[in-house]
Design a protein around this motif. Sequence first.
Motif, PDB file in Angstrom:
ATOM      1  N   TRP A  21     -18.004 -11.822  58.310  1.00 42.02           N
ATOM      2  CA  TRP A  21     -16.961 -10.914  57.840  1.00 42.02           C
ATOM      3  C   TRP A  21     -15.949 -11.680  57.006  1.00 42.02           C
ATOM      4  O   TRP A  21     -15.658 -12.837  57.292  1.00 42.02           O
ATOM      5  CB  TRP A  21     -16.257 -10.250  59.034  1.00 42.02           C
ATOM      6  N   ILE A  22     -15.417 -11.043  55.967  1.00 39.91           N
ATOM      7  CA  ILE A  22     -14.371 -11.661  55.157  1.00 39.91           C
ATOM      8  C   ILE A  22     -13.156 -10.730  55.140  1.00 39.91           C
ATOM      9  O   ILE A  22     -13.296  -9.513  55.250  1.00 39.91           O
ATOM     10  CB  ILE A  22     -14.827 -11.959  53.709  1.00 39.91           C
ATOM     11  N   VAL A  23     -11.965 -11.330  55.022  1.00 38.20           N
ATOM     12  CA  VAL A  23     -10.742 -10.535  54.946  1.00 38.20           C
ATOM     13  C   VAL A  23     -10.622 -10.029  53.516  1.00 38.20           C
ATOM     14  O   VAL A  23     -10.410 -10.804  52.580  1.00 38.20           O
ATOM     15  CB  VAL A  23      -9.502 -11.360  55.352  1.00 38.20           C
ATOM     16  N   LYS A  24     -10.788  -8.740  53.352  1.00 35.95           N
ATOM     17  CA  LYS A  24     -10.768  -8.102  52.041  1.00 35.95           C
ATOM     18  C   LYS A  24      -9.331  -7.931  51.548  1.00 35.95           C
ATOM     19  O   LYS A  24      -9.020  -8.203  50.398  1.00 35.95           O
ATOM     20  CB  LYS A  24     -11.462  -6.745  52.162  1.00 35.95           C
ATOM     21  N   ARG A  25      -8.466  -7.466  52.445  1.00 39.77           N
ATOM     22  CA  ARG A  25      -7.045  -7.339  52.131  1.00 39.77           C
ATOM     23  C   ARG A  25      -6.261  -7.314  53.439  1.00 39.77           C
ATOM     24  O   ARG A  25      -6.823  -7.104  54.505  1.00 39.77           O
ATOM     25  CB  ARG A  25      -6.767  -6.099  51.299  1.00 39.77           C
ATOM     26  N   GLN A  26      -4.940  -7.527  53.312  1.00 39.37           N
ATOM     27  CA  GLN A  26      -4.089  -7.566  54.495  1.00 39.37           C
ATOM     28  C   GLN A  26      -2.753  -6.924  54.183  1.00 39.37           C
ATOM     29  O   GLN A  26      -2.195  -7.136  53.111  1.00 39.37           O
ATOM     30  CB  GLN A  26      -3.886  -9.013  54.946  1.00 39.37           C
ATOM     31  N   SER A  27      -2.257  -6.139  55.130  1.00 43.02           N
ATOM     32  CA  SER A  27      -0.936  -5.542  55.032  1.00 43.02           C
ATOM     33  C   SER A  27      -0.277  -5.700  56.397  1.00 43.02           C
ATOM     34  O   SER A  27      -0.594  -4.971  57.336  1.00 43.02           O
ATOM     35  CB  SER A  27      -1.055  -4.063  54.653  1.00 43.02           C
ATOM     36  N   THR A  32      -8.192  -5.684  56.619  1.00 44.02           N
ATOM     37  CA  THR A  32      -9.417  -4.951  56.347  1.00 44.02           C
ATOM     38  C   THR A  32     -10.515  -5.969  56.117  1.00 44.02           C
ATOM     39  O   THR A  32     -10.425  -6.795  55.208  1.00 44.02           O
ATOM     40  CB  THR A  32      -9.259  -4.033  55.115  1.00 44.02           C
ATOM     41  N   LEU A  33     -11.533  -5.923  56.964  1.00 43.07           N
ATOM     42  CA  LEU A  33     -12.642  -6.872  56.885  1.00 43.07           C
ATOM     43  C   LEU A  33     -13.842  -6.183  56.258  1.00 43.07           C
ATOM     44  O   LEU A  33     -14.058  -4.992  56.455  1.00 43.07           O
ATOM     45  CB  LEU A  33     -13.014  -7.358  58.287  1.00 43.07           C
ATOM     46  N   SER A  34     -14.623  -6.937  55.506  1.00 39.57           N
ATOM     47  CA  SER A  34     -15.844  -6.372  54.930  1.00 39.57           C
ATOM     48  C   SER A  34     -16.999  -7.341  55.122  1.00 39.57           C
ATOM     49  O   SER A  34     -16.807  -8.553  55.233  1.00 39.57           O
ATOM     50  CB  SER A  34     -15.648  -6.050  53.448  1.00 39.57           C
ATOM     51  N   ARG A  35     -18.191  -6.758  55.174  1.00 45.63           N
ATOM     52  CA  ARG A  35     -19.429  -7.528  55.336  1.00 45.63           C
ATOM     53  C   ARG A  35     -20.543  -6.697  54.716  1.00 45.63           C
ATOM     54  O   ARG A  35     -20.611  -5.483  54.952  1.00 45.63           O
ATOM     55  CB  ARG A  35     -19.698  -7.748  56.825  1.00 45.63           C
ATOM     56  N   PRO A  36     -21.391  -7.301  53.920  1.00 46.43           N
ATOM     57  CA  PRO A  36     -22.487  -6.546  53.297  1.00 46.43           C
ATOM     58  C   PRO A  36     -23.343  -5.837  54.346  1.00 46.43           C
ATOM     59  O   PRO A  36     -23.702  -6.413  55.375  1.00 46.43           O
ATOM     60  CB  PRO A  36     -23.299  -7.616  52.569  1.00 46.43           C
ATOM     61  N   GLY A  37     -23.630  -4.561  54.088  1.00 44.36           N
ATOM     62  CA  GLY A  37     -24.460  -3.781  54.993  1.00 44.36           C
ATOM     63  C   GLY A  37     -23.703  -3.105  56.121  1.00 44.36           C
ATOM     64  O   GLY A  37     -24.297  -2.398  56.928  1.00 44.36           O
ATOM     65  N   TRP A  38     -22.408  -3.314  56.214  1.00 45.12           N
ATOM     66  CA  TRP A  38     -21.576  -2.730  57.259  1.00 45.12           C
ATOM     67  C   TRP A  38     -20.409  -1.993  56.603  1.00 45.12           C
ATOM     68  O   TRP A  38     -19.912  -2.424  55.567  1.00 45.12           O
ATOM     69  CB  TRP A  38     -20.998  -3.804  58.176  1.00 45.12           C
TER      70      TRP A  38
END
Length: 70
Positions: A21-27, A32-38
Amino acid sequence: MSQWPSTKAKRVLAALVGIGWIVKRQSGSHRTLSRPGWPDFVFAFHDSEEIGPRMLTRIAKHTGLTPNNL
């Protein structure tokens, strides 16, 4: 007894990053975490907050996290 131990949010986030998982954005404390296929997952905990077994089970259903990852 649950197979999930209570653990700090900082450790759970590190485990999620460790499984792809990678941190896509933060507030604030909402990441918000994203990972391919999820689908994206919102991780809304402060780093020092303790996360219990029941919440860890819910996180695992959405992220693929396992007790061995911690």
